[in-house]
Write a protein that holds these residues in place. Structure first.
Motif, short mmCIF file in Angstrom:
data_model
loop_
_atom_site.label_atom_id
_atom_site.label_comp_id
_atom_site.label_asym_id
_atom_site.label_seq_id
_atom_site.Cartn_x
_atom_site.Cartn_y
_atom_site.Cartn_z
N GLY A 89 -0.64 6.91 8.67
CA GLY A 89 0.19 5.80 9.12
C GLY A 89 -0.03 4.53 8.32
N THR A 90 0.52 3.45 8.85
CA THR A 90 0.43 2.13 8.24
C THR A 90 -0.43 1.24 9.13
N ASN A 134 -8.08 4.49 15.47
CA ASN A 134 -6.64 4.71 15.56
C ASN A 134 -5.89 3.57 16.26
N HIS A 156 -1.96 -2.94 9.47
CA HIS A 156 -1.91 -4.33 9.03
C HIS A 156 -3.18 -5.01 9.53
N PHE A 197 -3.25 1.20 13.90
CA PHE A 197 -2.03 1.67 13.24
C PHE A 197 -0.81 0.96 13.81
N THR A 198 0.08 0.50 12.93
CA THR A 198 1.35 -0.06 13.38
C THR A 198 2.43 1.02 13.38
N THR A 199 2.30 2.00 12.51
CA THR A 199 3.11 3.22 12.56
C THR A 199 2.15 4.38 12.37
N PHE A 200 2.45 5.51 13.00
CA PHE A 200 1.52 6.63 12.93
C PHE A 200 2.27 7.95 13.12
N HIS A 201 1.94 8.93 12.30
CA HIS A 201 2.51 10.27 12.40
C HIS A 201 1.35 11.25 12.58
N HIS A 251 -0.73 1.32 3.49
CA HIS A 251 0.20 2.40 3.78
C HIS A 251 -0.45 3.74 3.51
N ASP A 252 0.00 4.77 4.21
CA ASP A 252 -0.50 6.14 4.05
C ASP A 252 -2.00 6.25 4.30
#
Length: 80
Positions: free
Chosen positions: A56-57, A28, A59, A31-35, A71-72
């Motif tokens: 999340g996204t 984890n 890179h 992740f650069t974005t995470f929900h 992504h996703d």
């Protein structure tokens, strides 16, 4: 379909399969974005269910300063 193996800055080996239904990770920190939330389950061949605990996204660095965005990506900490 394409299959790519690479190592990122966290010394983790990644196997990327363009023919997969979706990408899964147990790491984890990338992740650069995470929900975080319950997003269902991933099932092993033996029908063992592992909870998807977020999406999340990411890179990843590929080669010399090239970046690959995914992504996703499903976060499944118990996947083997």
């Amino acid at each position: 379909d394409a299959l790519l193996t690479l190592n990122d800055a966290l010394s983790q080996t990644w196997i990327l399969d363009s023919g997969a239904s979706f990408h899964v990770t147990l790491v984890n920190e990338c992740f650069t974005t995470f929900h975080a939330s319950n997003h269902g389950y991933v099932y092993h061949v033996n029908n063992h269910a592992c909870s998807i605990e977020g999406i999340g996204t990411m890179h990843l660095t590929v080669g010399c300063n090239n970046e690959l965005g995914l992504h996703d990506v499903r976060y499944v900490p118990r996947i083997k």
